[in-house]
Scaffold this motif. Structure first.
Motif, mmCIF file in Angstrom:
data_model
loop_
_atom_site.group_PDB
_atom_site.id
_atom_site.type_symbol
_atom_site.label_atom_id
_atom_site.label_comp_id
_atom_site.label_asym_id
_atom_site.label_seq_id
_atom_site.Cartn_x
_atom_site.Cartn_y
_atom_site.Cartn_z
ATOM 1 N N LEU A 248 0.816 -1.215 0.000
ATOM 2 C CA LEU A 248 0.000 0.000 0.000
ATOM 3 C C LEU A 248 0.854 1.270 0.000
ATOM 4 C CD1 LEU A 248 -2.861 -0.982 2.484
ATOM 5 C CD2 LEU A 248 -2.935 -0.928 -0.006
ATOM 6 N N MET A 249 1.992 1.234 0.730
ATOM 7 C CA MET A 249 2.808 2.432 0.874
ATOM 8 C C MET A 249 4.019 2.436 -0.058
ATOM 9 S SD MET A 249 2.580 2.736 5.043
ATOM 10 C CE MET A 249 3.192 4.414 5.125
ATOM 11 N N GLU A 250 4.032 1.566 -1.063
ATOM 12 C CA GLU A 250 5.124 1.540 -2.034
ATOM 13 C C GLU A 250 5.112 2.856 -2.831
ATOM 14 O OE1 GLU A 250 7.589 0.836 -5.381
ATOM 15 O OE2 GLU A 250 5.420 1.061 -5.583
ATOM 16 N N TYR A 251 6.278 3.505 -2.942
ATOM 17 C CA TYR A 251 6.305 4.896 -3.406
ATOM 18 C C TYR A 251 6.012 5.054 -4.892
ATOM 19 C CZ TYR A 251 10.917 4.212 -5.532
ATOM 20 O OH TYR A 251 11.953 3.787 -6.329
ATOM 21 N N ARG A 252 6.078 4.003 -5.697
ATOM 22 C CA ARG A 252 5.830 4.151 -7.136
ATOM 23 C C ARG A 252 4.381 3.832 -7.503
ATOM 24 N NH1 ARG A 252 10.191 0.190 -9.475
ATOM 25 N NH2 ARG A 252 9.309 -0.982 -7.707
ATOM 26 N N PHE A 253 3.902 2.645 -7.096
ATOM 27 C CA PHE A 253 2.585 2.201 -7.537
ATOM 28 C C PHE A 253 1.615 1.924 -6.390
ATOM 29 C CE2 PHE A 253 5.891 0.374 -10.380
ATOM 30 C CZ PHE A 253 5.694 1.220 -11.457
ATOM 31 N N ALA B 295 -1.521 4.221 -1.490
ATOM 32 C CA ALA B 295 -1.312 5.362 -0.594
ATOM 33 C C ALA B 295 -0.449 6.423 -1.251
ATOM 34 C CB ALA B 295 -0.678 4.884 0.714
ATOM 35 N N ALA B 296 0.583 5.996 -1.970
ATOM 36 C CA ALA B 296 1.427 6.965 -2.674
ATOM 37 C C ALA B 296 0.674 7.646 -3.804
ATOM 38 C CB ALA B 296 2.679 6.251 -3.211
ATOM 39 N N THR B 297 -0.157 6.887 -4.512
ATOM 40 C CA THR B 297 -0.957 7.474 -5.600
ATOM 41 C C THR B 297 -1.922 8.517 -5.056
ATOM 42 O OG1 THR B 297 -0.804 5.389 -6.828
ATOM 43 C CG2 THR B 297 -2.520 6.945 -7.493
ATOM 44 N N LEU B 298 -2.576 8.208 -3.941
ATOM 45 C CA LEU B 298 -3.486 9.174 -3.322
ATOM 46 C C LEU B 298 -2.736 10.416 -2.867
ATOM 47 C CD1 LEU B 298 -6.284 9.924 -2.223
ATOM 48 C CD2 LEU B 298 -5.713 8.649 -0.137
ATOM 49 N N ALA B 299 -1.539 10.217 -2.300
ATOM 50 C CA ALA B 299 -0.749 11.365 -1.848
ATOM 51 C C ALA B 299 -0.360 12.269 -3.014
ATOM 52 C CB ALA B 299 0.498 10.875 -1.113
ATOM 53 N N ARG B 300 -0.084 11.704 -4.194
ATOM 54 C CA ARG B 300 0.243 12.525 -5.360
ATOM 55 C C ARG B 300 -0.964 13.358 -5.787
ATOM 56 N NH1 ARG B 300 2.816 7.652 -6.916
ATOM 57 N NH2 ARG B 300 5.111 7.838 -6.918
ATOM 58 N N HIS B 301 -2.146 12.743 -5.735
ATOM 59 C CA HIS B 301 -3.351 13.494 -6.096
ATOM 60 C C HIS B 301 -3.625 14.621 -5.104
ATOM 61 C CE1 HIS B 301 -4.451 11.035 -9.473
ATOM 62 N NE2 HIS B 301 -4.557 9.918 -8.748
ATOM 63 N N LEU B 302 -3.149 14.459 -3.871
ATOM 64 C CA LEU B 302 -3.368 15.491 -2.857
ATOM 65 C C LEU B 302 -2.276 16.557 -2.882
ATOM 66 C CD1 LEU B 302 -4.582 13.286 0.147
ATOM 67 C CD2 LEU B 302 -5.960 14.687 -1.395
ATOM 68 N N GLY B 303 -1.278 16.408 -3.765
ATOM 69 C CA GLY B 303 -0.276 17.456 -3.900
ATOM 70 C C GLY B 303 1.116 17.114 -3.430
ATOM 71 N N TRP B 304 1.338 15.878 -2.946
ATOM 72 C CA TRP B 304 2.679 15.482 -2.506
ATOM 73 C C TRP B 304 3.428 14.955 -3.733
ATOM 74 C CZ3 TRP B 304 3.776 11.393 1.899
ATOM 75 C CH2 TRP B 304 5.133 11.439 2.220
ATOM 76 N N ASP B 305 4.451 15.695 -4.172
ATOM 77 C CA ASP B 305 5.127 15.373 -5.425
ATOM 78 C C ASP B 305 5.832 14.020 -5.380
ATOM 79 O OD1 ASP B 305 4.275 17.754 -6.488
ATOM 80 O OD2 ASP B 305 6.049 18.856 -5.813
ATOM 81 N N SER B 306 6.585 13.758 -4.321
ATOM 82 C CA SER B 306 7.334 12.492 -4.222
ATOM 83 C C SER B 306 6.982 11.804 -2.902
ATOM 84 C CB SER B 306 8.839 12.753 -4.295
ATOM 85 O OG SER B 306 9.231 13.677 -3.296
ATOM 86 N N PRO B 307 5.874 11.111 -2.893
ATOM 87 C CA PRO B 307 5.399 10.496 -1.639
ATOM 88 C C PRO B 307 6.197 9.247 -1.264
ATOM 89 C CG PRO B 307 3.938 9.930 -3.428
ATOM 90 C CD PRO B 307 4.973 10.841 -4.022
ATOM 91 N N PHE C 247 7.448 7.259 1.725
ATOM 92 C CA PHE C 247 7.151 7.187 3.155
ATOM 93 C C PHE C 247 8.341 6.742 3.997
ATOM 94 C CE2 PHE C 247 3.077 6.621 0.994
ATOM 95 C CZ PHE C 247 2.287 7.532 1.664
ATOM 96 N N PHE C 248 9.383 6.206 3.368
ATOM 97 C CA PHE C 248 10.457 5.608 4.159
ATOM 98 C C PHE C 248 11.838 6.147 3.773
ATOM 99 C CE2 PHE C 248 7.070 2.365 3.714
ATOM 100 C CZ PHE C 248 6.681 2.310 5.045
ATOM 101 N N THR C 249 11.891 7.350 3.211
ATOM 102 C CA THR C 249 13.179 7.946 2.866
ATOM 103 C C THR C 249 13.542 9.116 3.776
ATOM 104 O OG1 THR C 249 12.098 9.363 1.207
ATOM 105 C CG2 THR C 249 13.022 7.257 0.453
ATOM 106 N N THR C 250 12.557 9.785 4.350
ATOM 107 C CA THR C 250 12.804 10.877 5.283
ATOM 108 C C THR C 250 12.701 10.327 6.705
ATOM 109 O OG1 THR C 250 11.811 12.429 3.725
ATOM 110 C CG2 THR C 250 12.098 13.179 6.004
ATOM 111 N N ARG D 214 9.754 7.121 10.605
ATOM 112 C CA ARG D 214 9.389 6.726 11.980
ATOM 113 C C ARG D 214 7.885 6.745 12.173
ATOM 114 N NH1 ARG D 214 13.452 10.557 13.438
ATOM 115 N NH2 ARG D 214 15.474 9.556 13.781
ATOM 116 N N LEU D 215 7.246 7.794 11.696
ATOM 117 C CA LEU D 215 5.795 7.884 11.839
ATOM 118 C C LEU D 215 5.094 6.763 11.069
ATOM 119 C CD1 LEU D 215 5.265 11.753 11.573
ATOM 120 C CD2 LEU D 215 5.077 10.331 13.622
ATOM 121 N N SER D 216 5.631 6.407 9.923
ATOM 122 C CA SER D 216 5.032 5.314 9.141
ATOM 123 C C SER D 216 5.140 3.997 9.894
ATOM 124 C CB SER D 216 5.715 5.210 7.779
ATOM 125 O OG SER D 216 5.577 6.415 7.051
ATOM 126 N N ILE D 217 6.300 3.755 10.521
ATOM 127 C CA ILE D 217 6.460 2.533 11.323
ATOM 128 C C ILE D 217 5.488 2.541 12.496
ATOM 129 C CG2 ILE D 217 8.036 1.281 12.828
ATOM 130 C CD1 ILE D 217 8.693 0.901 9.936
#
Length: 370
Positions: free
Chosen positions: A204-209, A212-224, A226-229, A234-237
């Motif tokens: 669900l949280m895979e950053y390409r497909f 959750a990442a797809t929804l985040a892009r539609h909401l305005g997050w350019d590079s969603p 979840f596990f690089t920052t 930490r919050l995702s875990i």
């Protein structure tokens, strides 16, 4: 053996077996000799393994045999010394021996391994290296970083408690489909954390497909991602861990809510108390014992958090999501460093024991004041 004698009037008197002083001394000597033999064999094997002695046993099997002989001597000695009471003590002996064999001995043996240089990728084998592993632990910034992360993860338990309490209040109210929601909210707790880490973290949280990442892009997050920052990772875990464990907290609190006397809440309602006043002045104080139990148990479980971190981030990015357990796991798996990994585990075990004892003592004092 015990003798039963009859008196006038149908009364019976049980006379205990008389154990002579010589018999007691014989039982004590039997236990002491067996104990000395066990200690001697263990000491010889430890000195041989550390290279202090040039002779010893090829493996630890003689120690096991000595332990079994000591266990038999301990049981026989109890019977010889205490008579009939010794037979009753034999019923407790298996539990005591099991604790020694499966808890105390592995801990002590692990403490011995902690002071050795033992890397499975090395042909040198195991050798005693004194305090080198302890010095390495003190100077290991990655370990202290993982320990600092554990503080963040433990504090997240209180957020889980607040959400679990809210869900418990909701499911305790008279709402439609209450039984369905109780089962639905318990579903995450029925899943393995490993399955959750792959189902949510890797899918669900895979950053390409991932959805959750797809929804985040539609909401305005350019590079969603979840596990690089670090903080987002930490919050995702914490979110995945909370999704698994909030139902556990909820079900404990729901059981406590259902055990509350309804007469008090009905009386407060008749007296004109608002729902918030009833909760804060009646429900919450009465739920304190259950709440404290749920929080303490949840903290103990949280101190062992590892599986989600190992499967989703492997401690990254840069150790930002590492827990002590996941760090120890990688020390064993990736570096094959058994000696240093065992030192980390033993040190963390001591910290957990101290922390839990202080926590229980603090909670006990606070509950007495309340």
């Amino acid at each position: 053996m015990e003798n039963v004698s009859s008196l006038a009037g149908g009364q019976y008197v049980v006379a205990s077996e008389v154990v002579t002083p010589g018999r007691k001394n014989a039982g004590r000597w039997l236990i002491q000799l067996a104990s000395l033999g066990l200690v001697a064999i263990v000491l010889v094997q430890i000195l041989y393994e550390t290279g202090t002695l040039s002779w010893g046993f090829e493996n630890w099997r003689p120690v096991l045999y000595a332990f079994l002989v000591w266990a038999a001597a301990l049981g026989a000695g109890q019977v010889i010394i205490r008579g009939e009471a010794g037979y009753r003590a034999l019923f407790l002996l298996p539990a005591l021996l099991f604790t020694i064999l499966m808890v105390i001995f592995p801990t002590v043996f692990g403490l011995y391994i902690a002071f050795t240089d033992w890397n499975l990728s090395s042909f040198a084998g195991r050798r005693f290296n004194g305090l080198e592993n302890l010095y390495a632990l003190v100077n290991d910034s990655f370990f202290w970083n993982a320990l600092g992360n554990m503080i963040f993860y433990v504090l997240a338990v209180f957020v889980q408690y607040a959400i679990g309490f809210g869900l418990a209040l909701l499911l305790n109210a008279d709402i439609r489909a209450r039984k369905f929601f109780r089962v639905a909210f318990l579903l995450p707790f029925m899943l393995s954390p490993v399955a959750v880490s792959w189902m949510i973290g890797k899918s669900l949280m895979e950053y390409r497909f991932g959805p959750a990442a797809t929804l985040a892009r539609h909401l305005g997050w350019d590079s969603p991602a979840f596990f690089t920052t670090p903080w987002i990772a930490r919050l995702s875990i914490v979110m995945m861990d909370s999704w698994v464990w909030i139902p556990f907290v909820m079900i404990l609190l729901l059981a406590g809510l259902q055990a509350l006397p309804k007469e008090l809440l009905e009386a407060a309602k008749v007296d004109g108390a608002t729902p918030w006043q009833s909760f804060w002045n009646i429900t919450f104080p009465l739920m304190l014992p259950v709440s404290v139990t749920a929080i303490v148990i949840r903290i103990i479980f949280q101190l062992k958090l590892a599986d989600i971190v190992i499967n989703v981030t492997a401690g990254g990015p840069g150790g930002a999501t590492d827990t002590v357990s996941s760090f120890i796991f990688r020390e064993y798996r990736d570096r094959s460093n058994v000696g240093y990994g065992t030192m980390l585990a033993e040190f963390y075990l001591i910290l957990i024991i101290i922390f839990v004892m202080l926590l229980l003592n603090m909670v006990s004092r606070w509950m007495r004041k309340v």
